[in-house]
Every structure is written in structure tokens, then in C-alpha cells.
Design an enzyme around this catalytic site. Structure first.
Site, short mmCIF file in Angstrom:
data_model
loop_
_atom_site.label_atom_id
_atom_site.label_comp_id
_atom_site.label_asym_id
_atom_site.label_seq_id
_atom_site.Cartn_x
_atom_site.Cartn_y
_atom_site.Cartn_z
N LYS A 70 0.80 -1.23 0.00
CA LYS A 70 0.00 0.00 0.00
C LYS A 70 0.83 1.28 0.00
CE LYS A 70 -4.10 -2.06 2.08
NZ LYS A 70 -5.17 -1.93 3.09
N ASP A 106 -10.27 2.21 1.86
CA ASP A 106 -10.26 1.77 3.26
C ASP A 106 -10.64 2.92 4.17
OD1 ASP A 106 -9.35 -0.86 2.76
OD2 ASP A 106 -7.26 -0.25 2.82
N GLY A 129 -0.88 -1.67 15.08
CA GLY A 129 -0.49 -1.68 13.67
C GLY A 129 0.13 -0.36 13.26
N SER A 130 0.90 -0.38 12.16
CA SER A 130 1.54 0.85 11.70
C SER A 130 1.71 0.89 10.18
CB SER A 130 2.91 1.02 12.36
OG SER A 130 3.77 -0.06 12.01
N GLY A 131 1.16 -0.09 9.46
CA GLY A 131 1.31 -0.15 8.01
C GLY A 131 0.31 0.73 7.29
N MET A 133 -2.69 0.11 6.04
CA MET A 133 -4.06 0.03 6.52
C MET A 133 -4.20 0.77 7.85
SD MET A 133 -7.08 -1.05 5.83
CE MET A 133 -8.64 -1.62 6.50
#
Length: 272
Positions: A70, A106, A129-131, A133
Site C-alpha cells: 500500500k 479503506d 499496527g503501523s502499516g 491500513m
């Protein structure tokens, strides 16, 4: 009736490290229901620049982008729609005559769902999380008024950067932290090696009022089951997947299906 596949058939696709079936089943079901001359196919790749070149060269109409592409896909595109540019994350590519524009459906899906919650906007949330998304989800939460949050991420650099950008707090480990809203934006609970993993502890779930899990497969993750058993309000990955896929469908085809058609496509997608 859907036309038979031929030279005029338009191809849409997805790119993911771990391709799933939801998108293919959702989109293809709607193509058939609406008689559209489209086909959707899931792919993975170890050559992201080559894959994007193929989208452009072959006239592939649209591409859904999942982990871990992403962010890496951005420099390969010709431009970004506003939300994708603000988040610096792309989950959708639209090809207009060789010009590739990145979108983030998203973000819009999550924002729609969290804005509908009957929840205290001032109460704290805890997001794992940290990506790419995680960027979309955290930004959607903040833009919806949930501004008191903590990003828990083992990747300290990415977690801290995301938290700083949104005015949130960062920790490496969520253990022992409590919040009114728990948000899992990791593969924990996803079908495969992490299927039995619980993203938050039972004590954290008991202290929360809302639990959000972006994992769409399985439909009921360990986290969602535990949250439902505790009587907590949940936002499911399946709900997010439906809304973001519907927006992709409209971007690719220019056609807006009816509610019953969308519900049937969602049921078909989740059954696969």
C-alpha cells in the site's frame, strides 16, 4: 446477462502478499448480476514495479492493493486522490487510458462505520499496527472525532511517525493498556499462521466498549468472538471489506448497484 469473455472484456485485479477470495467473489458476482463485461482476478507478486507496468501496458482497469504494497506502490503511480495523498497509502488504483491514480477506499469505509457508532469521541482508543491500513484506519478515526488515541506498533519508527502525524501517542507494546475502543490492524486472527492469535487480552476487551477488527477472513476472528461474548459493540473486517470493495466497484465501472445486489454479493463473497 453478462457477455462472454472476449477482446472487449475489461480486467480488474488485486495485488496482495496473501491473496484472498473476497474481492474476486464480490466483484465477479456483481458483474454477473449487472451484465457487465468485466472479470476480476487476484494476484500476488515479487516484482511490484513489473506488476504496475503490466497494469498500465495491458489496460487493466483497476487494481485493489493490499499488504504489504500500500505504501510501496505510491512512487509507481501518476498521482493520488486527496485521501490517499493525505494518508500516504493506496488501496485502489484506477487506470484511465494509461494514467494510474491511487485512491484509498479503506479510509472512507472505516470513517463511514465509526461515524455511525454511538460512542464517546473523547474516550481513548488503542490501535495495533503501523502499516498502510493502519494509516487509513487511524486517520479515519481522528477525522471522525476520535482524537485521544495510542498507536501500538513493534516498528517504532513507523508507529511513532503515524502517531506524531495525527497527534496521538505511540507505544511499542500494548500490554497492560486499556481503552474504550480497541482496534486491530494487524494480521493477528487472520486465516493462516495467525488464525488463533488474540490481538488484545481478555482484560483489555472487558475494559473496552467498542472493538474494531479489520481482518475480513475469517468473518469471526478470535478477537470478534471474544468481544461479542463480552457484549461489546463490534465493527467487523467484513463490513469494512464490503464498503471499500463497493467503492472500488463504482470507481472501476461507473455503475452503482442496488442494496439487495450488494447484500447478495457480500453473502457470496463471505461464503467462499
Amino acid at each position: 446477462m453478462k457477455p462472454p469473455i472476449g477482446p472487449a472484456t475489461r480486467l480488474c485485479m488485486s495485488l496482495a502478499a496473501r491473496p484472498g477470495t473476497f474481492g474476486s467473489r464480490f466483484h465477479n458476482h456483481l458483474y454477473a448480476a449487472l451484465g457487465l463485461d468485466y472479470v476480476y482476478k487476484a494476484f500476488t507478486t515479487t516484482d511490484l514495479p513489473g506488476a504496475i507496468t503490466g497494469i498500465r501496458a495491458l489496460g487493466i482497469r483497476g487494481c485493489a492493493v493490499s499488504m504489504p504494497f500500500k505504501e510501496d506502490v505510491i512512487p509507481l503511480l501518476d498521482g493520488l486522490e486527496a485521501s490517499a495523498a493525505a494518508i500516504d497509502s493506496v488501496n485502489t488504483i484506477v487506470n484511465d487510458d494509461g494514467t494510474l491514480l491511487g485512491h484509498n477506499t479503506d479510509y472512507s469505509a472505516v470513517r463511514t462505520l465509526v461515524e455511525a457508532l454511538d460512542a464517546d469521541r473523547t474516550a481513548p482508543f488503542l490501535l495495533r499496527g503501523s502499516g498502510g491500513m493502519a494509516k487509513a484506519v487511524a486517520t479515519a478515526l481522528v477525522d471522525a472525532g476520535f482524537t485521544n488515541g495510542t498507536i501500538a506498533a513493534r516498528n517504532r519508527a513507523k508507529g511513532a511517525a503515524l502517531a506524531d502525524r495525527l497527534g496521538l501517542t505511540h507505544v511499542a507494546d500494548p500490554a497492560g493498556l486499556e481503552a474504550a475502543m480497541l482496534v486491530n490492524v494487524t494480521p493477528l486472527g487472520m486465516t493462516g499462521a495467525d488464525a488463533d492469535a488474540l490481538a488484545f487480552t481478555p482484560d483489555q476487551i472487558a475494559a473496552a466498549s467498542v472493538v474494531v477488527d479489520v481482518v475480513a477472513k475469517p468473518v469471526e476472528t478470535p478477537l470478534l468472538r471474544a468481544a461479542r461474548d463480552a457484549g461489546r459493540t463490534v465493527v467487523t473486517g467484513a463490513a469494512i471489506a464490503k464498503l471499500q470493495a463497493l467503492e472500488q466497484f463504482v470507481l472501476y465501472t461507473g455503475v452503482t448497484p442496488g442494496d439487495e445486489q450488494v447484500a447478495a454479493a457480500e453473502a457470496f463473497a463471505l461464503a467462499g
